[in-house]
Design an enzyme around this catalytic site. Sequence first.
Site, PDB file in Angstrom:
ATOM      1  N   GLU A  61       0.662  -0.942   0.407  1.00  0.00           N
ATOM      2  CA  GLU A  61       0.183  -0.331   0.437  1.00  0.00           C
ATOM      3  C   GLU A  61       0.570   1.514   0.054  1.00  0.00           C
ATOM      4  O   GLU A  61       1.613   1.757   0.896  1.00  0.00           O
ATOM      5  CB  GLU A  61      -0.344  -0.312   1.367  1.00  0.00           C
ATOM      6  CG  GLU A  61      -1.695   1.743   1.909  1.00  0.00           C
ATOM      7  CD  GLU A  61      -2.730   1.527   0.095  1.00  0.00           C
ATOM      8  OE1 GLU A  61      -2.442   2.654  -0.082  1.00  0.00           O
ATOM      9  OE2 GLU A  61      -2.804   0.501  -0.685  1.00  0.00           O
ATOM     10  N   ARG A  62       0.489   2.170  -1.125  1.00  0.00           N
ATOM     11  CA  ARG A  62       1.154   3.172  -1.138  1.00  0.00           C
ATOM     12  C   ARG A  62       0.856   4.753  -0.701  1.00  0.00           C
ATOM     13  O   ARG A  62       1.992   5.643  -0.336  1.00  0.00           O
ATOM     14  CB  ARG A  62       1.218   4.090  -2.568  1.00  0.00           C
ATOM     15  CG  ARG A  62       0.230   4.649  -2.990  1.00  0.00           C
ATOM     16  CD  ARG A  62       0.813   4.646  -4.201  1.00  0.00           C
ATOM     17  NE  ARG A  62      -1.222   5.256  -4.930  1.00  0.00           N
ATOM     18  CZ  ARG A  62      -1.253   5.847  -6.473  1.00  0.00           C
ATOM     19  NH1 ARG A  62      -0.366   5.304  -7.304  1.00  0.00           N
ATOM     20  NH2 ARG A  62      -2.061   6.391  -6.598  1.00  0.00           N
ATOM     21  N   GLY A  97     -23.767  12.239  -9.792  1.00  0.00           N
ATOM     22  CA  GLY A  97     -24.179  10.702  -9.409  1.00  0.00           C
ATOM     23  C   GLY A  97     -23.965  10.892  -7.704  1.00  0.00           C
ATOM     24  O   GLY A  97     -24.008  11.678  -7.053  1.00  0.00           O
ATOM     25  N   ALA A 153     -17.130  16.553  -9.625  1.00  0.00           N
ATOM     26  CA  ALA A 153     -17.739  14.753  -8.931  1.00  0.00           C
ATOM     27  C   ALA A 153     -18.324  14.398 -10.581  1.00  0.00           C
ATOM     28  O   ALA A 153     -19.418  13.691 -10.651  1.00  0.00           O
ATOM     29  CB  ALA A 153     -19.245  14.749  -7.937  1.00  0.00           C
ATOM     30  N   HIS A 171     -44.333  -5.131  12.852  1.00  0.00           N
ATOM     31  CA  HIS A 171     -44.419  -4.854  12.862  1.00  0.00           C
ATOM     32  C   HIS A 171     -44.904  -3.957  13.957  1.00  0.00           C
ATOM     33  O   HIS A 171     -44.300  -4.500  15.341  1.00  0.00           O
ATOM     34  CB  HIS A 171     -46.466  -4.186  12.416  1.00  0.00           C
ATOM     35  CG  HIS A 171     -46.787  -3.764  12.965  1.00  0.00           C
ATOM     36  ND1 HIS A 171     -47.574  -2.077  11.866  1.00  0.00           N
ATOM     37  CD2 HIS A 171     -47.557  -2.625  14.203  1.00  0.00           C
ATOM     38  CE1 HIS A 171     -47.976  -1.418  12.220  1.00  0.00           C
ATOM     39  NE2 HIS A 171     -48.605  -1.618  13.487  1.00  0.00           N
TER      40      HIS A 171
END
Length: 465
Positions: free
Chosen positions: A35-36, A182, A268, A444
Site C-alpha cells: 500500500e502506497r 452521481g 464529481a 410491525h
Amino acid sequence: MAAKSYDVIVIGAGPGGYVAAIRASQLGLKTAIVEREHMGGICLNWGCIPTKAMLRSSEVFHLMHRAKEFGLKAEGIGYDLDAVVKRSRGVAKQLNSGVGHLMKKNKVDVVMGAATLPAKGKVSVKTDKGVEELAAKSIILATGARARELPGLEADGERVWTYKHALQPPHMPRKLLVIGSGAIGIEFASFYNTLGADTTVVEVMDRVLPVEDAEISAFAKKSFVKQGMKIMEKAMVKQLDRAKDKVTAHIEVGGKVEKQEFDTVISAVGIVGNVEGLGLEALGVKIDRTHVVTDEYCRTGVEGLYAIGDIAGAPWLAHKASHEGVMVAELIAGKNNVHPVKPESIAGCTYCHPQVASVGYTEAKAKELGYKVKVGRFPFIGNGKAIALGEPEGMVKTVFDEKTGELLGAHMVGAEVTELIQGYVVGRQLETTEEDLMETVFPHPTLSEMMHESVLDAFDRVIHI
C-alpha cells in the site's frame, strides 16, 4: 538480494485488497499486501466512511431544526464546520488503524510503498528505505481509482474541489456548484445544502442520479428542489473562469451558454482507474479506458495476475471489490465452488437526503431486456413507522417478471432505505419469487413493511393504500 517469496501478493489495501489478503491468509496462503498511502484505501480514508460521518452531522443538524415538530426545544442552533470535519477524520482514523490490526491478526505482511510489476510473478516496491523485491505465483491488483478531472475544470483546492477537498474544506461554501449528480456529487450537494450553502447541481444526463430508476430519480429531484437546491439537467459546464474569491461557470443548457458566479465548485464527474506506472502494458495486460479488462473471475489473461474492485470496472462500489477479493483468494486456493460476482445482484446506496437505494434492473432496463413486468409501489405516507419517525416522504418500488414471479429489481427513496435494501438483495440471492415475499411475515411497526406492501401492490393485493 533474493526476492522475498509469497503465495499471494496484493497491491492496494482498500476494501478489495485488504479483504483479499485476509481471505487468502485464512486459506493458508502466505500473503503480503503493498500500500502506497493509507490502509483502507480511499473508501475508508477519503470516501464511503468519512462522507457518511459528515452526512450524519448534517442529518442531526436538519433534525435539530425540526425539534418543535417532535415536541422538543432547541435554541441557538448552529454548527462548527471544523468540528464536523474533525469528527469525520477521527472516524476514518479509527478504522484505518483497525485495518492495520486485522493485517497483524491474520499474519499478512504489510509493505508500505509504491509497487511496480517488473516481470510476471514479481513485484518491486519503492519504500522509504529503498527498494524491496517480492515474488509470488499469484498477484492481485487492487489499486482502485481516483477522481476524473475534465480539461479546464481541474481542481485547485481553493475554489475548485474534488471529493478530497470537500472532506477537508478550506472554507464553508456560500454559493456552491456541484458538477455531476452521481452518488458522490449528490451526497456533497446534500451535505453543504443542509448546512446552508446555496447549491446548484449540473448534470449532463437527462436526470439526476442517472443510474437509478427514472421514477426514483424524479422523486429525489423533487425533494432536492424542495430543500432549495437548483438542479440543471441536460447541462454541461464548458469552462470555469477563476478569480481570487469567485469562479464564473459557463454552463451550456438547451443550446445556450449562461454564466453564473459561485464561490466554490465541486467536481464529481466520475473516476479513472489507477493503472499507470505499474508496468501492466509490458506484461500484456489489456487496458480499456483506464480499466483493466478481466473475465468474470477477475483474471486478466496474464497467468497468475488478477484485478479486482474499481480498477476492474463498474460498478465502482466497495462491497463489490470486497466480494471479488474473497472470490479471487478462493480461486487461488483451489476451492471448487467459487461463484463470480454478478453486477446486477449488487445494491447501490446513496446517502443524500432522502436516501436512495436499489438492486437489480430498473423498470426500463427490465423491459429493454424483453421481460413482461409487473410493478408495485408503496409510499412512506402509508406506513405507520414512517409517520411516527416524521419521515413520510419516500417510496418503495418493486419490479417482477410477470411470467415467473422473479424479483427483477427493487428501488427505494426515503429514510433509512440504504439499510432496507438488503432484504431484497438477500431475496434475489435466494432466487425469491413474489409468492415467497408475500408469505413472509414482516414485523410491525417497521419501515420494512413497505417492502411487503410494494410486492403485494405489484400483484393487486396491496392492503394499506
